[in-house]
Design a protein around this motif. Structure first.
Motif, PDB file in Angstrom:
ATOM      1  N   VAL A 134       0.837  -1.201   0.000  1.00 40.29           N
ATOM      2  CA  VAL A 134       0.000   0.000   0.000  1.00 40.29           C
ATOM      3  C   VAL A 134       0.872   1.251   0.000  1.00 40.29           C
ATOM      4  CG1 VAL A 134      -1.695   1.346   1.300  1.00 40.29           C
ATOM      5  CG2 VAL A 134      -1.948  -1.141   1.129  1.00 40.29           C
ATOM      6  N   ALA A 135       1.882   1.285   0.872  1.00 34.83           N
ATOM      7  CA  ALA A 135       2.729   2.472   0.986  1.00 34.83           C
ATOM      8  C   ALA A 135       3.447   2.786  -0.320  1.00 34.83           C
ATOM      9  CB  ALA A 135       3.745   2.272   2.108  1.00 34.83           C
ATOM     10  N   THR A 136       3.909   1.765  -1.009  1.00 36.24           N
ATOM     11  CA  THR A 136       4.672   1.983  -2.240  1.00 36.24           C
ATOM     12  C   THR A 136       3.770   2.307  -3.423  1.00 36.24           C
ATOM     13  OG1 THR A 136       6.243   0.333  -1.402  1.00 36.24           O
ATOM     14  CG2 THR A 136       6.519   1.032  -3.674  1.00 36.24           C
ATOM     15  N   SER A 137       2.577   1.746  -3.437  1.00 33.46           N
ATOM     16  CA  SER A 137       1.684   1.973  -4.576  1.00 33.46           C
ATOM     17  C   SER A 137       0.839   3.234  -4.433  1.00 33.46           C
ATOM     18  CB  SER A 137       0.758   0.767  -4.769  1.00 33.46           C
ATOM     19  OG  SER A 137      -0.077   0.573  -3.637  1.00 33.46           O
ATOM     20  N   ALA A 138       0.633   3.707  -3.211  1.00 35.88           N
ATOM     21  CA  ALA A 138      -0.255   4.856  -2.995  1.00 35.88           C
ATOM     22  C   ALA A 138       0.145   6.090  -3.812  1.00 35.88           C
ATOM     23  CB  ALA A 138      -0.331   5.188  -1.506  1.00 35.88           C
ATOM     24  N   PRO A 139       1.424   6.463  -3.873  1.00 35.17           N
ATOM     25  CA  PRO A 139       1.767   7.636  -4.694  1.00 35.17           C
ATOM     26  C   PRO A 139       1.395   7.471  -6.166  1.00 35.17           C
ATOM     27  CG  PRO A 139       3.569   7.098  -3.208  1.00 35.17           C
ATOM     28  CD  PRO A 139       2.603   5.955  -3.132  1.00 35.17           C
ATOM     29  N   HIS A 140       1.504   6.260  -6.685  1.00 40.61           N
ATOM     30  CA  HIS A 140       1.143   6.012  -8.082  1.00 40.61           C
ATOM     31  C   HIS A 140      -0.373   6.076  -8.278  1.00 40.61           C
ATOM     32  CE1 HIS A 140       5.254   4.929  -9.092  1.00 40.61           C
ATOM     33  NE2 HIS A 140       5.296   4.158  -8.020  1.00 40.61           N
ATOM     34  N   LEU A 141      -1.132   5.562  -7.326  1.00 42.24           N
ATOM     35  CA  LEU A 141      -2.585   5.653  -7.399  1.00 42.24           C
ATOM     36  C   LEU A 141      -3.017   7.112  -7.291  1.00 42.24           C
ATOM     37  CD1 LEU A 141      -3.504   2.640  -5.083  1.00 42.24           C
ATOM     38  CD2 LEU A 141      -3.631   2.691  -7.569  1.00 42.24           C
ATOM     39  N   ARG A 142      -2.386   7.858  -6.400  1.00 41.85           N
ATOM     40  CA  ARG A 142      -2.692   9.277  -6.238  1.00 41.85           C
ATOM     41  C   ARG A 142      -2.441  10.033  -7.542  1.00 41.85           C
ATOM     42  NH1 ARG A 142       1.022  10.547  -2.645  1.00 41.85           N
ATOM     43  NH2 ARG A 142      -0.257   9.777  -0.906  1.00 41.85           N
ATOM     44  N   ALA A 143      -1.338   9.705  -8.203  1.00 38.12           N
ATOM     45  CA  ALA A 143      -0.998  10.369  -9.459  1.00 38.12           C
ATOM     46  C   ALA A 143      -2.017  10.065 -10.555  1.00 38.12           C
ATOM     47  CB  ALA A 143       0.400   9.946  -9.915  1.00 38.12           C
ATOM     48  N   ALA A 144      -2.675   8.907 -10.442  1.00 38.31           N
ATOM     49  CA  ALA A 144      -3.682   8.518 -11.426  1.00 38.31           C
ATOM     50  C   ALA A 144      -5.054   9.086 -11.090  1.00 38.31           C
ATOM     51  CB  ALA A 144      -3.760   6.999 -11.518  1.00 38.31           C
ATOM     52  N   GLY A 145      -5.140   9.839  -9.978  1.00 40.74           N
ATOM     53  CA  GLY A 145      -6.420  10.415  -9.582  1.00 40.74           C
ATOM     54  C   GLY A 145      -7.206   9.546  -8.645  1.00 40.74           C
ATOM     55  N   GLY A 146      -6.565   8.510  -8.121  1.00 37.70           N
ATOM     56  CA  GLY A 146      -7.246   7.601  -7.198  1.00 37.70           C
ATOM     57  C   GLY A 146      -7.172   6.176  -7.699  1.00 37.70           C
ATOM     58  N   GLY A 147      -7.761   5.268  -6.953  1.00 44.54           N
ATOM     59  CA  GLY A 147      -7.746   3.864  -7.347  1.00 44.54           C
ATOM     60  C   GLY A 147      -8.285   2.996  -6.244  1.00 44.54           C
ATOM     61  N   SER A 148      -8.138   1.698  -6.411  1.00 47.41           N
ATOM     62  CA  SER A 148      -8.691   0.732  -5.466  1.00 47.41           C
ATOM     63  C   SER A 148      -7.622  -0.240  -5.005  1.00 47.41           C
ATOM     64  CB  SER A 148      -9.841  -0.048  -6.115  1.00 47.41           C
ATOM     65  OG  SER A 148     -10.317  -1.058  -5.256  1.00 47.41           O
ATOM     66  N   ILE A 149      -7.590  -0.468  -3.692  1.00 48.57           N
ATOM     67  CA  ILE A 149      -6.684  -1.450  -3.089  1.00 48.57           C
ATOM     68  C   ILE A 149      -7.528  -2.527  -2.421  1.00 48.57           C
ATOM     69  CG2 ILE A 149      -4.944  -1.835  -1.301  1.00 48.57           C
ATOM     70  CD1 ILE A 149      -4.093   1.112  -1.729  1.00 48.57           C
ATOM     71  N   VAL A 150      -7.209  -3.781  -2.686  1.00 49.66           N
ATOM     72  CA  VAL A 150      -7.901  -4.904  -2.050  1.00 49.66           C
ATOM     73  C   VAL A 150      -6.871  -5.758  -1.328  1.00 49.66           C
ATOM     74  CG1 VAL A 150      -9.378  -6.924  -2.366  1.00 49.66           C
ATOM     75  CG2 VAL A 150      -9.666  -4.927  -3.853  1.00 49.66           C
ATOM     76  N   VAL A 151      -7.101  -5.976  -0.037  1.00 49.94           N
ATOM     77  CA  VAL A 151      -6.235  -6.837   0.764  1.00 49.94           C
ATOM     78  C   VAL A 151      -6.970  -8.150   1.017  1.00 49.94           C
ATOM     79  CG1 VAL A 151      -5.076  -7.128   2.991  1.00 49.94           C
ATOM     80  CG2 VAL A 151      -5.080  -4.886   1.850  1.00 49.94           C
ATOM     81  N   VAL A 152      -6.363  -9.257   0.640  1.00 50.74           N
ATOM     82  CA  VAL A 152      -6.975 -10.567   0.865  1.00 50.74           C
ATOM     83  C   VAL A 152      -6.638 -11.007   2.285  1.00 50.74           C
ATOM     84  CG1 VAL A 152      -7.127 -12.962   0.138  1.00 50.74           C
ATOM     85  CG2 VAL A 152      -6.863 -11.144  -1.572  1.00 50.74           C
ATOM     86  N   ALA A 153      -7.627 -10.960   3.159  1.00 46.47           N
ATOM     87  CA  ALA A 153      -7.477 -11.400   4.545  1.00 46.47           C
ATOM     88  C   ALA A 153      -7.954 -12.849   4.631  1.00 46.47           C
ATOM     89  CB  ALA A 153      -8.251 -10.485   5.486  1.00 46.47           C
ATOM     90  N   SER A 154      -8.789 -13.174   5.603  1.00 44.94           N
ATOM     91  CA  SER A 154      -9.238 -14.554   5.752  1.00 44.94           C
ATOM     92  C   SER A 154     -10.368 -14.637   6.763  1.00 44.94           C
ATOM     93  CB  SER A 154      -8.083 -15.452   6.215  1.00 44.94           C
ATOM     94  OG  SER A 154      -8.536 -16.742   6.588  1.00 44.94           O
ATOM     95  N   ILE A 155     -11.188 -15.643   6.615  1.00 47.66           N
ATOM     96  CA  ILE A 155     -12.181 -15.971   7.633  1.00 47.66           C
ATOM     97  C   ILE A 155     -11.509 -16.145   8.993  1.00 47.66           C
ATOM     98  CG2 ILE A 155     -11.998 -18.423   7.039  1.00 47.66           C
ATOM     99  CD1 ILE A 155     -14.850 -18.819   7.842  1.00 47.66           C
ATOM    100  N   SER A 156     -10.240 -16.579   8.993  1.00 48.32           N
ATOM    101  CA  SER A 156      -9.511 -16.800  10.250  1.00 48.32           C
ATOM    102  C   SER A 156      -9.205 -15.502  10.980  1.00 48.32           C
ATOM    103  CB  SER A 156      -8.204 -17.549   9.976  1.00 48.32           C
ATOM    104  OG  SER A 156      -8.463 -18.845   9.473  1.00 48.32           O
TER     105      SER A 156
END
Length: 269
Positions: A134-156
């Motif tokens: 997230v930290a490394t990609s956020a500046p690139h998403l910001r430069a694109a005007g925004g975006g979506s991040i999905v973190v795969v967690a778990s039922i656990s």
């Protein structure tokens, strides 16, 4: 045309990822592979990484030559390697519009047997990797005007079961997502978690149980009200939704994709 062929055609026809530039960690097998294939079928340009070069090359060779796929073999728990991959991916793809933290895993057994290294390794594979992604990609998403991040967690992460180091790391991912969604909203970046239930993936734990210990597998199936485990393609569809404009008002959530599963393992709560 086979039913699977019709499904792929339908997904491609309804996909809304043309021109999108998306990073997916752990994309060579299992859920990650399904996510990569689904995004590519919808017209996205995708960058993915995995530990084994041969699994990445197998993925590439199985795709049409026109598929826009950038690959790098690496261990996501090594900060400098993951950060370099994201920067290279952004350069190769011409920016970023979406990110999926799909890589993960666990080490160690029960609390009296698991070492400090087991806990640290499990944390880095899940929470540390997702945070750095997230930290490394956020500046690139910001430069694109925004975006979506999905973190795969778990039922656990919210239905407790062994081992504690894995469940704790997944719970931390879920909490991190709710915090980052608030922090990054000002930049037009959405952050969400998906919590898959137990997935039936060829060659993995539940598939081996089905083949090697059918009575145990039948008992485990009773944890699902409908009697069927989750399929990775079903989770991939939900991840694709969260990456798409159809979910543009959705951020900061943890979305279970578990078919109403009760306990996350045959061992119960």
């Amino acid at each position: 045309m086979t039913s699977s062929g019709r499904d792929r055609g339908k997904r491609a026809a309804t996909g809304k990822f043309a021109g999108r530039r998306i990073v997916v960690t752990g994309g060579s097998r299992g859920l990650g592979e399904h996510v990569v294939r689904l995004l590519l079928s919808g017209g996205a340009r995708v960058a993915t990484c995995a530990r084994k070069p041969e699994s990445l090359e197998a993925l590439r060779s199985s795709l049409d030559a026109s598929a826009a796929l950038f690959i790098r073999p690496l261990d996501v728990s090594v900060p400098e390697l993951l950060e370099r991959f994201v920067e290279e991916a952004a350069s190769e793809l011409g920016g970023l519009d979406g990110v999926v933290a799909c890589a993960g895993g666990a080490r160690g057994r029960g609390i009296t047997e698991a070492s400090a290294e087991d806990w640290a390794t499990t944390w880095e594979m899940n929470v540390g990797h997702a945070a750095r992604l997230v930290a490394t990609s956020a500046p690139h998403l910001r430069a694109a005007g925004g975006g979506s991040i999905v973190v795969v967690a778990s039922i656990s992460g919210w239905k407790p079961g062994p081992q504690a180091q894995y469940g704790s790391a997944k719970a931390a991912q879920i909490h991190m997502v709710s915090s980052l969604a608030r922090e990054l909203a000002v930049d037009g970046i959405r952050v969400n978690a998906v919590s898959p239930g137990s997935m039936l993936i060829p060659g993995k734990r539940w598939d081996r149980m089905r083949r090697e210990d059918p009575p145990a597998f039948e008992r485990f199936r009773t944890e699902f009200p409908g009697g069927e485990l989750v399929r990775p393609e079903e989770v991939a569809d939900v991840i694709a939704f969260l990456l798409s404009d159809a979910s543009r008002a959705v951020t900061g959530i943890n979305l279970p994709v578990d078919k109403g599963q009760n306990a996350p393992t045959p061992d119960g709560y």
